[in-house]
Design a protein around this motif. Structure first.
Motif, PDB file in Angstrom:
ATOM      1  N   GLU A 129      42.635  43.661  30.577  1.00 25.17           N
ATOM      2  CA  GLU A 129      43.669  42.668  30.873  1.00 25.17           C
ATOM      3  C   GLU A 129      43.693  42.303  32.353  1.00 25.17           C
ATOM      4  N   ALA A 130      43.245  43.236  33.204  1.00 33.97           N
ATOM      5  CA  ALA A 130      43.261  42.984  34.650  1.00 33.97           C
ATOM      6  C   ALA A 130      42.055  42.163  35.104  1.00 33.97           C
ATOM      7  N   GLY A 131      41.282  41.664  34.155  1.00 35.89           N
ATOM      8  CA  GLY A 131      40.112  40.853  34.498  1.00 35.89           C
ATOM      9  C   GLY A 131      38.965  41.714  34.986  1.00 35.89           C
ATOM     10  N   TYR A 132      38.616  42.690  34.191  1.00 35.27           N
ATOM     11  CA  TYR A 132      37.638  43.705  34.618  1.00 35.27           C
ATOM     12  C   TYR A 132      36.323  43.108  35.111  1.00 35.27           C
ATOM     13  N   ARG A 133      35.864  43.663  36.220  1.00 27.30           N
ATOM     14  CA  ARG A 133      34.509  43.460  36.711  1.00 27.30           C
ATOM     15  C   ARG A 133      33.954  44.819  37.096  1.00 27.30           C
ATOM     16  N   PRO A 134      32.662  45.064  36.815  1.00 29.53           N
ATOM     17  CA  PRO A 134      32.088  46.358  37.187  1.00 29.53           C
ATOM     18  C   PRO A 134      32.059  46.527  38.703  1.00 29.53           C
ATOM     19  N   PRO A 135      32.045  47.772  39.179  1.00 29.39           N
ATOM     20  CA  PRO A 135      31.976  47.993  40.629  1.00 29.39           C
ATOM     21  C   PRO A 135      30.653  47.478  41.185  1.00 29.39           C
TER      22      PRO A 135
END
Length: 845
Positions: free
Chosen positions: A745-751
């Protein structure tokens, strides 16, 4: 009170004895500010008794505290100075000695100091809650109840919740929800009858076992050999369990049954045997004084011999024919063979089961609301794999009922009380048994009763199941021989392994990568969760040859593994322990690596290929386009730990045992674990020097340190501060999915990949080596121990580079692979693995 939300900001425990102190410990394990009260100590320090009890908590094994630092969160108090502090407590648990008069006197003393909404509960193992309530002011009795923890409170799942006649229903619901989610307990509502449910049945079972053991003239060690893991009960069986409980405590519980149950048809058996009274009088109270039914002399276990009235070496052996009989796959055939056998050991087992079934059937209506509550109470309180009614139902309800009736008529049973009519009504039904998909039999209504509908149980997506209940683990997305990817309709993909102990081989690695690809394309997140513990016992470098298992029924309370080595307090301490790796940890690693065939065939190239694939899978978990969450319960060793470290989040039950333990068999972590610690050291470096943090991580890896709780795994660095600890194991999947959804929900992007990681380099290696040389010359570690530790140092420090040199992740992964293969190729590492596989013991060569 029913309309208010129940929040426990502060709690108090009255009584700093064995149970009181450990209940306080578990409250602070759950991050609840806790007061621990006891009688005033000496004049110099009125809180001396509590301080002594708290210090003892730090030394106990199994550890009552999740981490030792939690002890500082227990506030010492005494009844003379600090009673006014009770007004700020939301929950007060009384846990003093089992004396009705002492408890009632204490209630009169503390009642005026309780807060307006304080819940007051007695941790009694069997005294009448209604009689105890009479000592309370009438205006407070609606906030009074019984709350019975089992010993040790941190590990035993069961808490019995016992209302008195005036207990507020809303209060009980709130307290149950708190006990379930915040303390991680399995709550059973018990009736106010002597010893409630679990102790009533468990102690009767023990008395029946004692009775038949004497009848067959079996020694205590023979009884224990027959009544432990062989029949699905804890290894402590009967008399070792008595030692753990305390022989004086056991005698007290037996006497409570004798004094309060005069009309029980089995009453004549409710007496502490003469030998038990004799041991108590001699001060042999059990494990707490290192002598009871058993006594350890040097490295040997001795058992009390009734005939000789002294201790002898414990050496009981179970008949091989009985062992084969008990391996029958059909419970019905197994019990038929037990009943029809003429061998004493088989007759003994049939007798103890028959009388247990008989007693449970007669007493069910009196002590419990339904058959489910009785079975779960015994499973959760005594650690049995199945409850009495479950065993009976699996063996054939009608068949067993008929045999019990025949034995009653023949005078073979301990009581001539007839079986209740409901037993035979169920026996003649279409689906004989007390447990079914429709619920569990309730004597009051004569019908099946469904599980509790309290909102807290909606968090348990797949609760602990009984025989007759089925669980469908969602809808399959794809399935192979090694893994299953599935969902429950909310766009969170769940991956479960099917290998033994959920070990990780080539087929599992391929399944994980396929699951990540599928989740990236069609799902919002990926959760790795096993349908039963453990999370994963580690890598399996041999291609799986065993038949894959289906999703299995969860088997009850997880037993904590033996205590691993304690965390080092100094570098010298760590090195001394390096050659004393925990035997159990080493054996887990050796068994799950299963390298014997690979080594004999010299297929080292295949191993290296798998290591590379393992690293690639770990990196895929870290850098996938969807959030990955590891839901950990039980063991997460070696490669299982590396998967945990590479997921975006870990959600772990408190009773998770997490660690990189490969050095125990002469190897090192090579699935990205060394790399991960090197990166974390660089990220947390003080003044740009990664070695300040790396030296602690090195100690953790080189000594195969295993976190004895999820909290300790955080201290050791296996879990991160952002990772979540869950108290209730059956809420684990619910919380893990919520964490995964929050990331999505937080707009995931990988590190972003770290491409410039500063290394400790040759200076860091040299610092570690200087210490290792000293210990090698002093004879504290072997030459091969020294080699292993040097390899770990070489990898984690980034190799022979200038300190501060910048490298990327692939650099560390290549170092891991090379060092792993170099160690695997040595004769001494191969000898360690093969020796451990053959003997179950570590080899120090």
């Amino acid at each position: 009170m029913s309309g208010q939300r129940f929040l426990v900001r502060k709690a108090a425990v009255l009584g700093a004895g064995v149970m009181g102190a450990q209940i306080a410990a578990h409250l602070v394990n759950a991050n609840i500010e806790t007061l621990l009260f006891e009688l005033p100590g000496d004049a110099g320090n009125p809180n001396a008794n509590v301080i002594k009890a708290v210090e003892k908590l730090k030394k106990q094994e199994p550890a009552p505290l999740s981490v030792k630092t939690k002890a500082a969160c227990i506030q010492a108090a005494n009844y003379e100075q600090y009673l006014e502090l009770l007004k700020d407590c939301d929950l007060v648990i009384e846990a003093i000695a089992e004396r009705m008069d002492w408890k009632r006197d204490l209630y009169v003393k503390v009642a005026p100091h309780l807060g307006e909404h304080t819940i007051f509960a007695s941790n009694t193992s069997g005294l009448s809650i209604n009689q105890l309530a009479e000592a309370f002011p009438e205006t407070l009795r609606h906030r009074f109840c019984g709350i019975h923890f089992f010993n040790p409170p941190r590990y035993m799942h069961l808490v019995e919740l016992i209302p008195c006649q005036t207990s507020d229903g809303g209060m009980l619901d709130h307290l149950e929800e708190f006990l379930v989610t915040n303390l991680g307990k399995g709550v059973i509502r018990a009736k106010d009858t002597p010893n409630f449910i679990a102790n009533r049945i468990g102690v009767f079972s023990l008395l029946a076992t004692m009775h038949h053991g004497r009848a067959f003239d079996f020694g205590f060690d023979m009884v224990d050999a027959l009544t432990g893991s062989l029949i699905g009960r804890p290894k402590s069986a009967t008399f070792r369990t008595a030692d753990v409980v305390g022989l004086d405590t056991l005698a007290h519980v037996i006497n409570t049954m004798r004094d309060t149950l005069p009309d029980d048809p089995w009453h004549r058996y409710f007496a502490a045997p003469d030998w038990l009274q004799g041991l108590i009088q001699a001060g042999a109270l059990g494990e707490k004084v290192k002598r009871g039914v058993y006594q350890k002399i040097k490295n040997e276990i001795h058992v009390f011999d009734l005939a000789a009235q002294t201790y002898r070496l414990s050496a009981a052996e179970v008949d091989e024919d009985l062992k084969r009989l008990l391996k029958y796959s059909s419970p019905a055939e197994k019990f038929a063979a037990l009943r029809n056998s003429q061998e004493p050991q088989a007759q003994f087992l049939w007798s103890i089961f028959r009388d247990l079934f008989h007693y449970c059937a007669v007493q069910l209506e009196t002590i419990a609301d339904n058959a489910r509550d009785l079975d779960l109470a015994v499973r959760w309180g005594f650690g049995w794999n199945q409850g009495p009614f479950e065993i009976w139902q699996a063996a054939g309800w009608k068949q067993i009922a008929g045999w019990i009736q025949e034995d009653i008529a023949a005078g073979k049973s301990m009581s001539l009380a007839p079986l209740p009519q409901w037993v035979m009504t169920i026996a003649d039904s279409e689906s004989p048994g007390v447990h079914s998909a429709q619920g569990s039999f309730a004597p009051a209504s004569g019908k099946p009763q469904l599980r509790s509908t309290l909102p807290v149980y909606q968090r348990q997506l797949f609760p602990d199941r009984l025989i007759g209940e089925s669980a469908v683990y969602g809808e399959t997305i794809f399935e192979t021989d090694a893994v299953r990817l599935w969902h429950t309709g909310d766009r969170i993909a769940i991956l479960s392994f099917k290998s033994k102990m959920h070990t990780i081989g080539i087929d599992v690695l391929e399944g994980v990568q396929q699951a990540i690809k599928e989740a990236e394309q069609n799902w919002r997140a990926l959760v790795i969760w096993q349908t039963e513990p453990p999370f994963s016992a580690g890598a399996n470098l041999q291609k799986a040859t065993e038949k894959p298992k289906a999703d299995a029924q969860q088997s009850g309370v997880p037993v904590a593994p033996p205590a691993p080595p304690k965390p080092p307090t100094a570098f010298q301490s760590f090195l001394k322990k390096l050659r004393k790796s925990t035997q159990e940890t080493v054996l887990h690693v050796a068994r799950e690596l299963d390298l014997a065939d690979v080594l004999m065939a010299k297929k080292l190239a295949e191993v290296e290929g798998m290591i590379k694939q393992f690293q690639q899978t770990s990196q895929r978990l870290r850098y996938s386009m969807i959030p990955t969450v590891a839901a950990v319960d039980g063991l997460a060793l070696g490669g299982g730990c590396e998967f945990v470290m590479h997921c975006d989040r870990a959600v772990a039950t408190l009773e998770s045992y997490i660690g990189l333990v490969e050095t125990g068999v002469g190897l090192l972590p090579a699935g990205g674990g060394c790399k991960e610690f090197a990166m974390r050291a660089a990220q947390n470096a003080k003044d740009g020097d990664p070695f300040s943090q790396l030296k602690y991580y090195f100690q953790t890896v080189a000594m195969a340190e295993l976190g004895k709780s999820a909290e300790q795994a955080k201290e050791l660095g296996y879990l991160r501060s952002a990772d979540t600890v869950v108290m209730h194991r059956f809420e684990l999947l619910h919380v893990a999915k919520a964490q995964a959804l929050a990331l999505a929900e937080a707009g995931y992007r990988p590190p972003l990949r770290m491409r410039e990681i500063p290394v400790a380099g040759n200076t860091g290696i040299a610092t570690i080596q200087s210490q290792l040389v000293n210990m090698r010359e002093g004879g504290f570690i072997s030459e091969h121990d020294n080699l292993i530790a040097n390899k770990v140092a070489h990898v984690m420090c980034g190799g022979d580079l200038t300190p501060g040199s910048l490298v990327d992740e692939d650099w560390f992964l290549e170092l891991e692979r090379a060092a792993f293969m170099e160690l695997l190729a040595t004769e001494k590492t191969q000898a360690r693995i093969e020796y451990t596989l053959k003997t179950g013991k570590p080899l120090r060569n």
